[in-house]
Design a protein around this motif. Structure first.
Motif, short mmCIF file in Angstrom:
data_model
loop_
_atom_site.label_atom_id
_atom_site.label_comp_id
_atom_site.label_asym_id
_atom_site.label_seq_id
_atom_site.Cartn_x
_atom_site.Cartn_y
_atom_site.Cartn_z
N LEU A 171 35.41 37.37 49.70
CA LEU A 171 34.84 38.71 49.82
C LEU A 171 35.87 39.76 50.21
N PHE A 172 36.84 39.38 51.04
CA PHE A 172 37.77 40.36 51.58
C PHE A 172 39.12 40.39 50.85
N VAL A 173 39.69 39.21 50.56
CA VAL A 173 41.03 39.16 49.97
C VAL A 173 40.97 39.09 48.45
N LEU A 174 40.12 38.23 47.91
CA LEU A 174 40.06 38.04 46.46
C LEU A 174 38.86 38.78 45.87
N GLN A 175 38.75 40.04 46.19
CA GLN A 175 37.64 40.85 45.68
C GLN A 175 37.68 40.90 44.16
N SER A 176 36.52 40.72 43.53
CA SER A 176 36.44 40.70 42.06
C SER A 176 36.01 42.07 41.55
N LYS A 177 36.98 42.98 41.49
CA LYS A 177 36.70 44.35 41.06
C LYS A 177 37.61 44.82 39.93
N GLY A 178 38.60 44.01 39.54
CA GLY A 178 39.65 44.47 38.66
C GLY A 178 39.31 44.46 37.18
N GLU A 179 40.11 45.21 36.41
CA GLU A 179 40.04 45.21 34.95
C GLU A 179 41.17 44.35 34.40
N TRP A 180 41.18 44.15 33.08
CA TRP A 180 42.18 43.24 32.50
C TRP A 180 43.60 43.74 32.70
N HIS A 206 44.69 45.36 35.26
CA HIS A 206 45.09 45.05 36.63
C HIS A 206 45.62 43.63 36.71
N ALA A 207 44.94 42.71 36.02
CA ALA A 207 45.43 41.32 35.98
C ALA A 207 46.81 41.27 35.34
N GLY A 208 47.02 42.09 34.30
CA GLY A 208 48.33 42.15 33.67
C GLY A 208 49.41 42.63 34.64
N PHE A 209 49.06 43.61 35.48
CA PHE A 209 50.01 44.10 36.49
C PHE A 209 50.35 43.00 37.48
N HIS A 210 49.30 42.29 37.95
CA HIS A 210 49.52 41.22 38.93
C HIS A 210 50.39 40.10 38.33
N LEU A 211 50.07 39.71 37.10
CA LEU A 211 50.82 38.64 36.44
C LEU A 211 52.28 39.04 36.24
N THR A 212 52.49 40.27 35.81
CA THR A 212 53.86 40.73 35.57
C THR A 212 54.67 40.74 36.86
N THR A 213 54.06 41.19 37.94
CA THR A 213 54.77 41.19 39.22
C THR A 213 55.07 39.77 39.67
N ALA A 214 54.14 38.83 39.41
CA ALA A 214 54.33 37.44 39.82
C ALA A 214 55.42 36.74 39.01
N ILE A 215 55.65 37.17 37.75
CA ILE A 215 56.59 36.46 36.87
C ILE A 215 57.88 37.24 36.65
N VAL A 216 57.76 38.52 36.34
CA VAL A 216 58.93 39.32 35.97
C VAL A 216 59.51 39.98 37.22
N GLY A 217 60.45 39.28 37.85
CA GLY A 217 61.09 39.79 39.05
C GLY A 217 62.60 39.76 38.92
N PRO A 218 63.30 40.04 40.00
CA PRO A 218 64.77 40.04 39.96
C PRO A 218 65.37 38.70 39.57
N THR A 219 64.57 37.63 39.60
CA THR A 219 65.09 36.32 39.17
C THR A 219 65.50 36.33 37.70
N ILE A 220 65.03 37.31 36.92
CA ILE A 220 65.46 37.36 35.52
C ILE A 220 66.96 37.64 35.41
N LEU A 275 39.36 39.72 38.79
CA LEU A 275 38.67 40.38 37.69
C LEU A 275 37.17 40.48 37.96
N ALA A 276 36.62 41.62 37.62
CA ALA A 276 35.17 41.78 37.76
C ALA A 276 34.47 40.86 36.77
N PRO A 277 33.51 40.05 37.22
CA PRO A 277 32.83 39.13 36.29
C PRO A 277 31.97 39.91 35.31
#
Length: 452
Positions: free
Chosen positions: A22-31, A33-47, A247-249
């Motif tokens: 309810l507090f941390v993994l709130q399901s309110k996002g659009e697709w 937003h998921a793309g932003f989260h994924l990109t931050t998780a994968i595309v970092g200075p390690t490239i 993501l919002a269900p």
């Protein structure tokens, strides 16, 4: 040790009293937003490590491995999103990797294996992000004040203080704007570094290029598997279920759009950084191509403004990466400490959140200052963590959920990927640990020198 809840005890209604959900993994996002989260998780200075990975593989094998890892991870993340969609339609919506694995595989021990591996990866990345951010500050400081007396651990303390403040953002969804900026920053510093490498390669000051591999057969093999583990770590994220949970269900179909956005950025950044860096520096490529552009001896090999901007962009993105990979820890803390009958910002929930997140970030900062050779563990993390979570488990979960026939193409593709990457993970783990042991004599606690 008691078994965690089994599949019949995973109804969606359980989330109503789950503070982590309810507090941390709130399901309110659009697709996107998921793309932003994924990109931050994968595309970092390690490239910026990719030219170094190519150093152990050479041109053609480097391209093959980079392309294969990209295709396999996209396929794996797509399969996992389908498994999550299937569970949601069956009334068992999962927002955590560990619960998904325990539900589908029906194994109590799998719950604890996944939570241990995932938490280790996330904490390790949090430590690494603080360390690298401290390095960025040190680079800028030493450029402005060559005779300055501040040490690396002091810059790490500064970064940790900022992370403690940012860690109070309550939910994963609240990071969507930060992660959008993170995506732009990754494109920015990639463009700057690639432009600097191309400019240097075409100039009369271009360094001598040598693309030869290790002279001995055993050395080539170990270097190749270490490079494979590094690339696996760069492509890995290990938190896709938690990202899909934002993501919002219904989430069906949204994750694929987010993956396409993320991998569009990956295609531009990964290939351009790997090709330009390895082309210019060859087998002298450092584990961070910025170090090649800023040699210890002599002038910088790129305009100082370009390097300065790239370092600032990297520094800013590291804050976002540290926040993203802290969400699993925060979700675990919130689930155990918060009261869902009270408001998210009530005193009852705000005080424990402030204390626990501050302690977590302080721990990560302390470890970063104490162990400034953490960059050398990058390949070990890839072999022991990312390869099982991102290259093996998604295929296994898909086969267990959808049960394709043993004569089907999908079944054998999945089995082949699992076998190949299990073997690659074992070899990568051995070669990465071997390199760690060989470099052990360089390690010094609380040192201002980071082991390459």
């Amino acid at each position: 040790m008691a078994d965690p809840p089994r599949s019949e005890l995973f109804p969606s209604s359980r989330l109503d009293s789950d503070a982590g959900a309810l507090f941390v993994l709130q399901s309110k996002g659009e697709w996107w937003h998921a793309g932003f989260h994924l990109t931050t998780a994968i595309v970092g200075p390690t490239i910026l490590t990719l030219p170094y990975a190519f150093r152990g593989l050479g041109w053609w094998l480097g391209f093959v491995c980079l392309t294969t890892m990209g295709l396999v991870t996209f396929y794996a993340y797509y399969l996992m999103s389908k498994v999550l969609d299937h569970c949601e339609k069956s009334g068992r919506r999962h927002i955590r990797f560990r619960e998904l694995a325990a539900d589908v595989l029906g194994s109590g021990w799998m719950f604890y294996v996944v939570i241990f591996v995932q938490t280790s990866i996330n904490t390790g990345i949090g430590i690494g992000a603080i360390l690298l951010a401290g390095q960025c500050l040190e680079i800028m400081y030493s450029s402005l004040f060559p005779q300055g007396t501040l040490k690396l651990y002091e810059f790490i303390a500064m970064v940790t203080a900022v992370m403690i403040v940012l860690s109070q953002l309550p939910s994963f969804h609240s990071l969507r704007h930060i992660n959008c900026v993170s995506l732009l920053l990754s494109l920015g510093y990639t463009f700057l570094v690639v432009a600097a490498c191309i400019n240097l390669g075409l100039s009369k000051h271009a360094p001598k290029r040598e693309y030869s591999l290790e002279p001995s057969d055993s050395g080539r093999v170990f270097s190749a598997f270490t490079s494979i583990s590094i690339i696996a770590a760069i492509f890995g994220n290990g938190i896709l279920p938690e990202i899909q949970a934002t993501l919002a269900p219904p989430a069906t179909g949204k994750m694929l759009k987010g993956l396409l956005l993320c991998y569009s950025v990956i295609f531009f950044t990964f290939y351009s950084a790997a090709i330009s860096g390895y082309w210019v520096f060859g087998n002298s490529s450092s584990s961070n191509i910025l170090k090649n552009l800023m040699p210890d001896q002599g002038p910088t090999l790129a305009p100082i403004v370009v390097i300065g901007l790239a370092v600032i962009f990297v520094l800013l993105q590291l804050f976002a990466i540290g926040l993203v990979y802290s969400q699993v820890a925060y979700e675990i803390m919130e689930k155990k400490s918060a009261d869902t009958t009270k408001g998210m910002f009530s005193k009852r929930n705000l005080v424990p959140r402030l204390i626990l997140r501050t302690l977590y970030m302080a721990f990560c900062g302390f470890m970063a200052a104490m162990l400034p050779f953490f960059g050398d563990i990058n390949a070990v993390v890839g072999a022991f963590g990312f390869i099982p979570l991102d290259f093996v488990l998604p295929m296994l979960l898909y086969n267990m959920t959808y049960k394709p026939t043993k004569k089907s193409f999908t079944y054998w593709i999945n089995m082949t990927i699992m076998v190949v990457f299990t073997c690659a993970g074992l070899m990568g783990a051995f070669s990465s640990v071997r390199k760690l042991v060989l470099d052990a004599n360089k390690f010094k606690l609380f040192s201002s020198e980071v082991v390459d």
